[in-house]
Design an enzyme around this catalytic site. Structure first.
Site, mmCIF file in Angstrom:
data_model
loop_
_atom_site.group_PDB
_atom_site.id
_atom_site.type_symbol
_atom_site.label_atom_id
_atom_site.label_comp_id
_atom_site.label_asym_id
_atom_site.label_seq_id
_atom_site.Cartn_x
_atom_site.Cartn_y
_atom_site.Cartn_z
ATOM 1 N N ASP A 1 -7.268 -49.710 -1.609
ATOM 2 C CA ASP A 1 -8.692 -49.388 -1.797
ATOM 3 C C ASP A 1 -9.349 -50.567 -2.513
ATOM 4 O O ASP A 1 -8.676 -51.344 -3.184
ATOM 5 C CB ASP A 1 -8.851 -48.109 -2.634
ATOM 6 C CG ASP A 1 -10.178 -47.407 -2.396
ATOM 7 O OD1 ASP A 1 -10.186 -46.342 -1.747
ATOM 8 O OD2 ASP A 1 -11.224 -47.936 -2.845
ATOM 9 N N ARG B 1 -23.202 -37.788 10.737
ATOM 10 C CA ARG B 1 -22.161 -38.818 10.711
ATOM 11 C C ARG B 1 -22.754 -40.176 11.089
ATOM 12 O O ARG B 1 -22.331 -41.217 10.596
ATOM 13 C CB ARG B 1 -21.034 -38.447 11.692
ATOM 14 C CG ARG B 1 -20.249 -37.218 11.286
ATOM 15 C CD ARG B 1 -19.125 -36.932 12.257
ATOM 16 N NE ARG B 1 -18.360 -35.740 11.880
ATOM 17 C CZ ARG B 1 -18.597 -34.515 12.327
ATOM 18 N NH1 ARG B 1 -19.584 -34.295 13.183
ATOM 19 N NH2 ARG B 1 -17.861 -33.497 11.940
ATOM 20 N N ARG C 1 -10.240 -26.602 14.043
ATOM 21 C CA ARG C 1 -11.320 -25.705 13.595
ATOM 22 C C ARG C 1 -11.565 -24.611 14.634
ATOM 23 O O ARG C 1 -11.661 -23.424 14.301
ATOM 24 C CB ARG C 1 -12.598 -26.522 13.354
ATOM 25 C CG ARG C 1 -12.485 -27.368 12.103
ATOM 26 C CD ARG C 1 -13.720 -28.218 11.848
ATOM 27 N NE ARG C 1 -13.609 -28.877 10.549
ATOM 28 C CZ ARG C 1 -14.077 -30.088 10.276
ATOM 29 N NH1 ARG C 1 -14.729 -30.783 11.200
ATOM 30 N NH2 ARG C 1 -13.928 -30.599 9.071
ATOM 31 N N HIS D 1 -17.175 -37.215 18.426
ATOM 32 C CA HIS D 1 -17.009 -36.415 17.208
ATOM 33 C C HIS D 1 -18.371 -36.265 16.545
ATOM 34 O O HIS D 1 -18.664 -36.870 15.534
ATOM 35 C CB HIS D 1 -16.026 -37.142 16.284
ATOM 36 C CG HIS D 1 -15.689 -36.385 15.041
ATOM 37 N ND1 HIS D 1 -15.304 -35.075 15.035
ATOM 38 C CD2 HIS D 1 -15.658 -36.783 13.744
ATOM 39 C CE1 HIS D 1 -15.049 -34.704 13.781
ATOM 40 N NE2 HIS D 1 -15.269 -35.720 12.992
HETATM 41 N N1 APR Z 1 -12.269 -51.317 1.826
HETATM 42 C C1 APR Z 1 -11.394 -50.389 1.382
HETATM 43 N N2 APR Z 1 -11.774 -49.201 0.886
HETATM 44 C C2 APR Z 1 -13.086 -48.958 0.815
HETATM 45 C C3 APR Z 1 -14.052 -49.877 1.264
HETATM 46 C C4 APR Z 1 -13.595 -51.108 1.770
HETATM 47 N N3 APR Z 1 -14.449 -52.038 2.199
HETATM 48 N N4 APR Z 1 -15.283 -49.322 1.072
HETATM 49 C C5 APR Z 1 -15.089 -48.103 0.540
HETATM 50 N N5 APR Z 1 -13.759 -47.886 0.377
HETATM 51 C C6 APR Z 1 -13.069 -46.734 -0.183
HETATM 52 C C7 APR Z 1 -13.814 -46.084 -1.347
HETATM 53 O O1 APR Z 1 -13.583 -46.808 -2.556
HETATM 54 C C8 APR Z 1 -13.203 -44.691 -1.369
HETATM 55 O O2 APR Z 1 -12.098 -44.594 -2.261
HETATM 56 O O3 APR Z 1 -12.982 -45.696 0.778
HETATM 57 C C9 APR Z 1 -12.707 -44.498 0.076
HETATM 58 C C10 APR Z 1 -13.402 -43.355 0.800
HETATM 59 O O4 APR Z 1 -13.038 -42.195 0.146
HETATM 60 P P1 APR Z 1 -14.053 -40.963 -0.060
HETATM 61 O O5 APR Z 1 -15.363 -41.473 -0.503
HETATM 62 O O6 APR Z 1 -13.340 -39.955 -0.893
HETATM 63 O O7 APR Z 1 -14.242 -40.424 1.442
HETATM 64 P P2 APR Z 1 -13.271 -39.482 2.293
HETATM 65 O O8 APR Z 1 -13.675 -38.064 2.110
HETATM 66 O O9 APR Z 1 -11.862 -39.861 2.069
HETATM 67 O O10 APR Z 1 -13.758 -39.874 3.780
HETATM 68 C C11 APR Z 1 -13.582 -41.183 4.276
HETATM 69 O O11 APR Z 1 -13.532 -40.442 6.551
HETATM 70 O O12 APR Z 1 -14.095 -38.387 7.500
HETATM 71 C C12 APR Z 1 -14.507 -39.679 7.230
HETATM 72 O O13 APR Z 1 -16.880 -39.412 7.047
HETATM 73 C C13 APR Z 1 -15.702 -39.676 6.331
HETATM 74 O O14 APR Z 1 -16.217 -41.969 6.718
HETATM 75 C C14 APR Z 1 -15.652 -41.067 5.781
HETATM 76 C C15 APR Z 1 -14.156 -41.333 5.651
#
Ligand code: APR
Length: 320
Positions: free
Chosen positions: A34, A89, A152, A176
């Protein structure tokens, strides 16, 4: 035999759940990547500390550098931003496209032989862009949406009919998004197609249509309740099922966003269709027969994906 290596790009809600499930199922060693410092490291440590209790052996590491995904067999991408209430989305497109560019470069350099599963939304456009940015073969880059949308649909049907979820098979095709196509004719309870169940009086056609619509709105329903993010348990479980089919060469037939090269009359787009996933990645795209109504709904869904792909090409001309 050495353990498989699973790299999770994005250590947020879905990423953490993916790591947990991959550990519990002993799919391999896990690297959580991350950009947020501390998050992947903290989640990896917390999760590996659960391993003695649950009895799984896996190495779990958290990182902020792509080097550590080197040689991954499977990469699951959730990096980006999720939806908040009121957002579609598609509203995520611009920001997540930039994320796909970075992630694609990282995979290209360090995990060019991996099977890549994209979850980031808007899914069909993001997986298309990720395949281009990474340069990996299209059969090795796939999007997770159909397994989730179908799960779902299956759950809502099982609840309606008061039968086990295990006996409900269903699948959802197309993009989707709001235009996804739950395939009523091809969905069954223990082999009995839904239209027959309507004839048998299990539910009315109107009630079935309500369930179909609830399936289309399934993601928004969860977003509306959570308010701070989007679904993560069911999306993670769905992607793990796809990863497992690849790693164990199970050849499951699952609805996935796959790169189409003429199937269903579509070229160079990712759309949800039934696919066989085995050791060669997407080994087969299954072309089922669509009746006129289904074809109209599918075409409508494909058109909306095409609109998103065009928007990507405008933002990043290198993709055109
Ligand atoms: N590189 C790596 N990680 C990143 C980057 C990047 N450039 N930009 C953001 N992130 C990380 C964020 O720091 C965060 O920890 O991506 C993670 C996303 O996690 P959440 O915000 O908890 O989102 P999540 O619910 O896991 O969903 C992620 O999946 O279903 C789809 O629409 C949803 O696009 C979203 C993705």
């Amino acid at each position: 035999m050495a353990r498989n290596k699973i790299a999770l790009i994005g250590a947020g809600q879905i990423g953490g759940t993916l790591a947990h499930l991959a550990g519990l199922k002993e799919l391999g060693d896990i690297v959580l990547f991350d950009i947020a410092e501390g998050t992947p490291q903290g989640k990896a440590l917390d999760l590996v500390e659960s391993s003695p209790v649950d009895g799984f052996d896996a190495k779990l590491a958290g990182t902020n550098t792509y080097e550590e995904i080197e040689g991954a067999d499977v990469v699951i991408v959730t990096a980006g931003v999720p939806r908040k209430p009121g957002m579609s989305r598609d509203d995520l497109l611009e920001i997540n496209l930039k994320v796909m560019e970075q992630v694609g470069a990282g995979i290209k350099k360090y995990a060019p032989n991996a099977f890549v599963i994209c979850i980031t939304n808007p899914l069909d456009a993001m997986v298309w862009a990720l395949q281009k940015f990474s340069g990996l073969p299209a059969n090795k880059v796939v999007g997770m949406a159909g397994v989730l949308d179908s799960a779902r649909f299956r759950y809502f049907l099982a609840e309606e009919f008061n039968v086990s979820v295990e006996d409900v098979t269903a699948f959802v095709m197309g993009g989707h998004g709001d235009t996804m196509v739950p395939m009523v004719r091809y969905s069954t309870v223990a082999g009995i197609p839904l239209p027959d169940l309507v004839k048998m009086g299990w539910c009315t056609a109107e009630r079935l249509e309500e369930i179909v619509q609830r399936t289309r709105d399934g993601g928004a329903e969860v977003v509306g309740l959570l308010k701070t993010g989007s679904a993560f348990y069911a999306p993670a479980a769905s992607a793990i099922q796809m990863a497992e089919s690849y790693l164990k060469d199970k050849k499951r037939l699952l609805p996935c966003a796959a790169h189409l090269e003429g199937q269903y009359g579509i070229k160079d787009m990712y759309v949800g269709v039934p696919c066989v996933i085995g050791a060669d990645g997407i080994e087969r795209v299954v072309e089922i027969e669509l009746n006129n109504d289904e074809k109209t709904m599918f075409d409508n869904s494909v058109n909306s994906v095409e609109g998103l792909v065009d928007a990507c090409k405008k933002i990043q001309p290198a993709l055109a």
